[in-house]
Design a protein around this motif. Structure first.
Motif, PDB file in Angstrom:
ATOM      1  N   UNK A 193      11.366   9.994  15.311  1.00  0.00           N
ATOM      2  CA  UNK A 193      12.957  11.034  16.314  1.00  0.00           C
ATOM      3  C   UNK A 193      11.955  12.228  16.909  1.00  0.00           C
ATOM      4  N   UNK A 194      10.573  12.530  16.981  1.00  0.00           N
ATOM      5  CA  UNK A 194      10.534  13.070  17.769  1.00  0.00           C
ATOM      6  C   UNK A 194       9.667  12.964  18.788  1.00  0.00           C
ATOM      7  N   UNK A 195       9.536  11.794  18.783  1.00  0.00           N
ATOM      8  CA  UNK A 195       8.795  10.610  20.427  1.00  0.00           C
ATOM      9  C   UNK A 195       9.680  10.642  21.354  1.00  0.00           C
ATOM     10  N   UNK A 196       9.501  10.311  22.582  1.00  0.00           N
ATOM     11  CA  UNK A 196       9.897   9.375  23.265  1.00  0.00           C
ATOM     12  C   UNK A 196       9.976   8.061  23.290  1.00  0.00           C
ATOM     13  N   UNK A 197      10.646   7.139  22.323  1.00  0.00           N
ATOM     14  CA  UNK A 197      10.385   6.027  22.581  1.00  0.00           C
ATOM     15  C   UNK A 197      11.100   5.130  23.241  1.00  0.00           C
ATOM     16  N   UNK A 198      11.013   3.833  24.294  1.00  0.00           N
ATOM     17  CA  UNK A 198      11.540   3.676  25.368  1.00  0.00           C
ATOM     18  C   UNK A 198      11.919   2.818  25.148  1.00  0.00           C
ATOM     19  N   UNK A 199      12.941   1.840  24.844  1.00  0.00           N
ATOM     20  CA  UNK A 199      13.396   0.803  25.156  1.00  0.00           C
ATOM     21  C   UNK A 199      12.759  -0.301  26.762  1.00  0.00           C
ATOM     22  N   UNK A 200      11.846  -1.347  26.937  1.00  0.00           N
ATOM     23  CA  UNK A 200      11.055  -1.472  28.363  1.00  0.00           C
ATOM     24  C   UNK A 200      10.434  -2.189  27.854  1.00  0.00           C
ATOM     25  N   UNK A 201      10.294  -3.313  29.241  1.00  0.00           N
ATOM     26  CA  UNK A 201       8.820  -4.047  29.027  1.00  0.00           C
ATOM     27  C   UNK A 201       7.570  -3.266  29.450  1.00  0.00           C
ATOM     28  N   UNK A 202       6.611  -3.629  28.873  1.00  0.00           N
ATOM     29  CA  UNK A 202       5.202  -2.862  29.828  1.00  0.00           C
ATOM     30  C   UNK A 202       5.566  -3.485  31.291  1.00  0.00           C
TER      31      UNK A 202
END
Length: 137
Positions: A100-109
């Motif tokens: 939860x402390x990280x920016x996790x982004x739902x995206x394609x590389x």
């Protein structure tokens, strides 16, 4: 040992996130490229290649279940210097809950340039990827 018994033995040793990864692979084998997520040894080996003191952030492409992400954090990459990109919704949810402390982004590389631009990131110390590049058109 029969195939079913071997399969049960392997599945019995998997944690929940690895089992989710495996089940996702069963549905999309060409999209994931691996039956099981990366492990700690690979994560440590990849993290050793990064100059932690270099300016910029680290981008992980295809965070999966977070083995490499954890290896990067364990190697001393500060949470503020790490961005994780994951395309698959199930894996994105695992990563978001686990880190939860990280920016996790739902995206394609393939959207990396626009993701970085939207965050104002102009300098990277490393890009780390466990993606099955030979499987990607």
């Amino acid at each position: 040992m029969r195939f079913a018994e071997r399969t049960d033995a392997v599945l019995g040793r998997l944690d929940r996130s690895a089992l989710k990864f495996f089940l996702l692979w069963l549905r999309k084998p060409a999209g994931l490229g691996a039956m099981l997520p990366s492990g700690g040894a690979l994560a440590r080996a990849m993290a050793r290649q990064i100059d932690i003191a270099a300016p910029g952030c680290v981008v992980e492409l295809g965070g999966g279940t977070g083995a490499i992400t954890q290896g990067l954090l364990d190697a001393g990459i500060a949470p503020g210097d790490l961005i994780v990109i994951e395309r698959e919704q199930e894996l994105f949810a695992i990563l978001r809950d686990r880190f939860p402390e990280l920016p996790v982004i739902k995206a394609d590389a393939r959207e990396l340039t626009s993701v970085l631009h939207a965050r104002g990131i102009t300098r990277l110390k490393a890009v780390v990827s466990g993606l099955p590049l030979l499987n990607i058109p």
